[in-house]
Every structure is written in structure tokens, then in C-alpha cells.
Design an enzyme around this catalytic site. Structure first.
Site, short mmCIF file in Angstrom:
data_model
loop_
_atom_site.label_atom_id
_atom_site.label_comp_id
_atom_site.label_asym_id
_atom_site.label_seq_id
_atom_site.Cartn_x
_atom_site.Cartn_y
_atom_site.Cartn_z
N HIS A 28 0.79 -1.25 0.03
CA HIS A 28 -0.03 -0.05 -0.15
C HIS A 28 0.84 1.43 0.13
CE1 HIS A 28 0.69 -0.31 4.46
NE2 HIS A 28 0.53 1.17 4.34
C1 UD1 Z 1 -2.02 5.66 5.83
C2 UD1 Z 1 -0.86 6.00 6.28
C3 UD1 Z 1 0.21 5.21 6.13
C4 UD1 Z 1 -0.15 3.74 6.80
C5 UD1 Z 1 -1.56 3.41 6.36
C6 UD1 Z 1 -2.07 2.26 7.09
C7 UD1 Z 1 -0.28 8.62 6.35
C8 UD1 Z 1 0.46 9.55 5.43
N1 UD1 Z 1 -0.18 7.27 5.67
O1 UD1 Z 1 -1.94 5.45 4.49
O2 UD1 Z 1 1.38 5.51 6.88
O3 UD1 Z 1 0.62 2.76 6.40
O4 UD1 Z 1 -2.43 4.43 6.51
O5 UD1 Z 1 -3.03 1.59 6.52
O6 UD1 Z 1 -0.93 8.79 7.32
N2 UD1 Z 1 -9.36 4.62 1.94
C9 UD1 Z 1 -10.45 4.12 1.84
N3 UD1 Z 1 -11.35 3.89 3.09
C10 UD1 Z 1 -10.55 3.95 4.17
C11 UD1 Z 1 -9.40 4.68 4.36
C12 UD1 Z 1 -8.89 5.04 3.08
O7 UD1 Z 1 -10.97 3.92 0.81
O8 UD1 Z 1 -11.09 3.75 5.55
C13 UD1 Z 1 -8.72 5.16 0.51
C14 UD1 Z 1 -8.96 6.53 0.17
O9 UD1 Z 1 -9.30 6.61 -1.35
C15 UD1 Z 1 -7.90 7.21 0.62
C16 UD1 Z 1 -6.91 6.32 0.48
O10 UD1 Z 1 -7.30 5.02 0.86
O11 UD1 Z 1 -7.58 8.50 -0.27
C17 UD1 Z 1 -5.37 6.80 1.43
O12 UD1 Z 1 -5.57 6.63 2.71
P1 UD1 Z 1 -4.83 7.45 3.67
O13 UD1 Z 1 -5.18 7.37 4.93
O14 UD1 Z 1 -4.71 8.94 3.09
O15 UD1 Z 1 -3.50 7.02 3.34
P2 UD1 Z 1 -3.01 5.33 3.56
O16 UD1 Z 1 -2.63 4.91 2.26
O17 UD1 Z 1 -4.21 4.55 4.19
N1 UDP Z 2 -3.48 -5.68 8.88
C1 UDP Z 2 -4.66 -6.33 9.35
N2 UDP Z 2 -5.48 -6.53 7.97
C2 UDP Z 2 -5.02 -6.37 6.79
C3 UDP Z 2 -3.77 -5.96 6.62
C4 UDP Z 2 -3.11 -5.39 7.66
O1 UDP Z 2 -5.09 -6.46 10.34
O2 UDP Z 2 -5.80 -6.68 5.59
C5 UDP Z 2 -2.78 -5.27 10.17
C6 UDP Z 2 -1.27 -5.75 10.50
O3 UDP Z 2 -1.24 -7.03 10.68
C7 UDP Z 2 -0.80 -4.76 11.11
C8 UDP Z 2 -1.29 -3.44 10.63
O4 UDP Z 2 -2.51 -3.83 10.09
O5 UDP Z 2 -0.99 -4.96 12.67
C9 UDP Z 2 -0.43 -2.86 9.77
O6 UDP Z 2 -1.05 -1.89 9.08
P1 UDP Z 2 -0.62 -1.30 7.70
O7 UDP Z 2 0.17 -2.19 7.03
O8 UDP Z 2 -1.81 -0.88 7.22
O9 UDP Z 2 0.27 0.21 8.12
P2 UDP Z 2 1.64 0.29 8.47
O10 UDP Z 2 2.22 -0.54 9.57
O11 UDP Z 2 2.52 0.12 7.29
O12 UDP Z 2 1.85 1.87 8.80
#
Ligand code: UD1
Ligand code: UDP
Length: 362
Positions: free
Chosen positions: A204
Site C-alpha cells: 500500500h
Molecule cells: C495511511 C498512512 C500510512 C499507513 C497506512 C496504514 C499517512 C500519510 N499514511 O496510508 O503510513 O501505513 O495508512 O494503512 O498517514 N481509503 C478508503 N477507506 C478508508 C481509508 C482510506 O477507501 O477507510 C482510501 C481513500 O481513497 C484514501 C486512500 O485510501 O484517499 C488513502 O488513505 P490515507 O489514510 O490517506 O492513506 P493510506 O494509504 O491509508
Molecule cells: N492488517 C490487518 N489486516 C489487513 C492488513 C493489515 O489487520 O488486511 C494489520 C497488520 O497485521 C498490522 C497493521 O494492520 O497490524 C499494519 O497496518 P498497515 O500495513 O496498514 O500500516 P503500516 O504498519 O504500514 O503503517
């Protein structure tokens, strides 16, 4: 002591899982403010259920947007909340935009910031999380670190040693606390994976998803892997990966994101993991599943040093070689110091030792 704990995105929920019961047992009045950065049921609610986390006292409904839109909206909402509540401290966790928003809003109005997971550094300023880490740590009154190397990073950046507490890794505590709960849990999607082993993958990070050639290269390596691949797909990646999979999906299976207990079960059962997640690198280490991290660098260097993880480039050859190495690897690595069951107790002890105000606010 009265604190507010900011959560917003998936990894934040997991980090507060072990903390909330520890705070309650210590008589610390800790309430959750959920920014709403993540809002889908499978990105948010399911973690409150799986981890039995108390419902947020405040849901701020910030949602998605550019970095500035999202961070700014969370700052405005949190500033209003902090002015109304004036807690003794604001606890922020990890490195997401909600973490930074909390630190900025609180520091500006003199509410001490406590940062859990302080001091991790990738050295890569193109990662939004690295910006969030650097700024949050400079604004924090108390810095709670997950590995010894994080203390060194903070000292090098000029943080007062008396503000730093090496508490250990709360993601590790969460794994250890939840292992008994998955003891007999069925492996999700076992019907499509067969019984000969499988690779679990999550992708992601913008450095992979926002470069079509990198995502295509990773996908091609997974298609060619010697075991079936399961990808619980982050919403950011879904449309992009579906486009690639549509070209002839055979070995790679895309499914919705899974809850925490299912994700632990999958990680434990997998033969190897291919990821760009921060938390998954740590969990793979705890669960003794060899990990391949598709990134140019990692702030979780300790997992590479102990041998549970390897960094590979986002090319088909790089990922393929990483998978080969992971499949040939042993799993007898030593867990890093303080990746144990006492992390939340150390956090409580640090808070009870007193949070120093930032200079000028004394
Ligand atoms: C964010 C964090 C990243 C973390 C990740 C965990 C920042 C800068 N990034 O990235 O460090 O690893 O979360 O998962 O804070 N969206 C949905 N539904 C949701 C949430 C998001 O559809 O419930 C989609 C939206 O299109 C959104 C995109 O995902 O624009 C990105 O979401 P965002 O929270 O901005 O960043 P992540 O890529 O999730
Ligand atoms: N995770 C989860 N379900 C998923 C993918 C990730 O429960 O489908 C959990 C994972 O085990 C870990 C956390 O989400 O505990 C990590 O989050 P993510 O990879 O979204 O963010 P990051 O750690 O890279 O910031």
C-alpha cells in the site's frame, strides 16, 4: 492523570490495543479521539471489535484528502477538543497524518505530547511517514522508543536524553497478547490457498502503488511465485491491482482487508510474507515467518539485522530473489530486546514518572 489518545489509521488501533487496559489498571484516565482518517468498517471498526478497544470518546470524521487537507482538518478538530478538555498530555502513536496533526495541534497550545514509537528513521524524506516522524519527535515532551537504535537517532537529532524512554515495541506486545486467541482459529481463505503453503502479501505504500511499473513488477513476481499468493487489498491499492489481475489472475488472489485476528492467523500460517507495511515487518518477526520487504529502505532495520526480514527492490527479479531467499531461510532469529509483554507497563511507568513540558512552557 488525564490523557487523550489520538488514533486515526489501521496501525494506530493495533498500537493502542495493549495500552488501554494498562492505563485503566493504573488509574490513568485515557480516552480515545478517532480522527476518522480510516473509516471503512474493515479499516477501522473491525479492530475495535477484535481488540476489544473502548469506543472513541470523540469521532472527528476527518476522512480522506491530500496530506494538507487531511492533516489540517485533523488539526482543527483536535485543537478545539484539546482547548475544551485541557488534558495533562496528548498521546500520539506511530507515523500517520493523524499522529502529526495531534502533535502540531497540542504543542502549539502547550499540551505536552507523548509519542509512542518515537525515533524510527528510514532516512527517506520522500516517505510522508518520515516527515511525520521527524516533526512529531521534535514536538514531543516524552519520546517512547521501540528499539535501542531509535534512542540513538533521537540523541543524534538533539533530543534531551531525559525525555527518551526505551519502552519496547507495542506491536510485539499485541502479537504476544493475542496469540492465545488465535490458537485454534481457522485460516481465512484456506479454500483458495490449498494445503501446500502460501505467500501472504500486502502492498500500500505510494512508492509502490503510485508507480505503475513497480506495482506491475511486484505483481508479475507474485504471479510467478512457487506458492499461491493471498493479498488482502488496502483500499488505496484495490483498483490498481484489480487492473493487473484482470490481465489473467492465476496465482494471486485478491481479497478484502481482513481483521487483526485473521491477519495474525494468516501471517503465522504463511510460508513467507511479501510486504511494504511497517507493522507487518514486525509481526512477521514475532510470528517467525520470513519476510520480504519491497522498499528502498526501512525504519525497521532491526528486523533485517536479526535476519527475519530482507529488503528488495520493486523489480520482478528483486522480488523473485527475495521470495527464494525467504523460502530457503531458517526461522530461528532472536527477537529484539523489549519486544515483549511488558511494553504497556513501561509506558505506564514512564507516564507516572512525569511528563516534562517543552522548553518555555515550564
Ligand atoms: C495511511 C498512512 C500510512 C499507513 C497506512 C496504514 C499517512 C500519510 N499514511 O496510508 O503510513 O501505513 O495508512 O494503512 O498517514 N481509503 C478508503 N477507506 C478508508 C481509508 C482510506 O477507501 O477507510 C482510501 C481513500 O481513497 C484514501 C486512500 O485510501 O484517499 C488513502 O488513505 P490515507 O489514510 O490517506 O492513506 P493510506 O494509504 O491509508
Ligand atoms: N492488517 C490487518 N489486516 C489487513 C492488513 C493489515 O489487520 O488486511 C494489520 C497488520 O497485521 C498490522 C497493521 O494492520 O497490524 C499494519 O497496518 P498497515 O500495513 O496498514 O500500516 P503500516 O504498519 O504500514 O503503517
Amino acid at each position: 492523570m488525564r490523557i487523550i489518545v489520538v488514533v486515526g489509521a489501521r496501525p494506530n488501533f493495533i498500537k493502542v490495543g495493549p495500552l488501554m487496559p494498562a492505563f485503566a489498571a493504573a488509574g490513568i484516565d485515557a480516552r480515545l479521539a478517532h480522527t476518522g482518517q480510516h473509516y471503512d468498517a474493515l479499516m477501522s471498526d473491525i479492530f475495535f471489535q477484535d481488540l476489544e478497544i473502548p469506543a472513541p470518546a470523540w469521532s472527528l470524521g476527518v476522512g480522506s484528502g491530500t496530506h494538507a487537507v487531511q492533516t489540517g482538518a485533523a488539526m482543527v478538530a483536535l485543537e478545539e477538543l484539546l482547548e475544551a478538555e485541557r488534558p495533562d498530555a496528548l498521546l500520539v502513536v506511530g507515523d500517520v497524518n493523524s499522529t502529526l496533526a495531534g502533535a502540531l495541534a497540542a504543542a502549539k497550545i502547550g499540551v505536552p505530547v507523548v509519542h509512542l514509537e518515537a525515533g524510527l528513521r528510514s532516512g527517506d524524506m520522500s516517505m510522508p511517514e518520515e516527515v511525520n516522524r521527524l516533526v512529531t519527535d521534535q514536538l514531543s515532551s516524552m519520546l517512547l522508543t521501540p528499539v535501542a537504535g531509535a534512542d540513538e537517532n533521537l540523541i543524534r537529532e538533539g533530543v534531551d536524553a531525559e525525555r527518551i524512554h526505551f519502552v519496547g515495541n507495542v506491536m510485539a506486545e499485541s502479537v504476544l497478547r493475542n496469540l492465545p486467541r488465535i490458537h485454534e482459529r481457522a485460516v481465512p481463505h484456506a479454500d483458495i490457498l490449498g494445503s501446500g503453503g502460501f505467500i501472504l502479501s500486502t502492498v500500500h505504500r505510494p512508492e509502490n502503488t503510485d508507480h505503475p511499473e513497480r506495482l506491475a513488477a511486484i505483481h508479475a513476481a507474485l504471479e510467478a511465485a512457487p506458492l499461491p499468493v493471498l493479498i488482502p487489498v488496502h483500499p488505496r491499492t484495490r483498483a490498481l491491482l484489480e487492473g493487473l489481475a484482470g490481465a489473467g489472475e492465476r496465482n494471486v488472489h485478491l481479497v478484502d482487508p481482513v481483521g487483526y485476528l485473521d491477519m495474525l492467523t494468516l501471517q503465522r500460517a504463511a510460508t513467507a510474507i511479501v510486504t511494504d507495511s511497517g507493522g507487518v515487518q514486525e509481526e512477521a518477526c514475532m510470528l517467525r515467518t520470513p519476510c520480504v520487504t519491497v522498499r528502498r529502505n526501512t525504519e525497521r532495520q532491526v528486523t533485517v539485522e536479526i535476519g527475519s526480514n530482507r529488503l528488495v527492490e520493486a523489480t520482478t527479479e528483486g522480488v523473485t530473489r527475495g521470495i527464494e531467499q525467504a523460502l530457503a531461510s531458517g526461522t530461528g532469529w532472536e527477537h529484539p530486546a523489549r519486544w515483549d509483554l511488558e511494553v504497556s507497563s513501561r509506558v505506564v511507568a514512564a507516564l507516572e514518572s512525569g511528563v516534562l513540558p517543552l522548553k518555555g512552557f515550564a
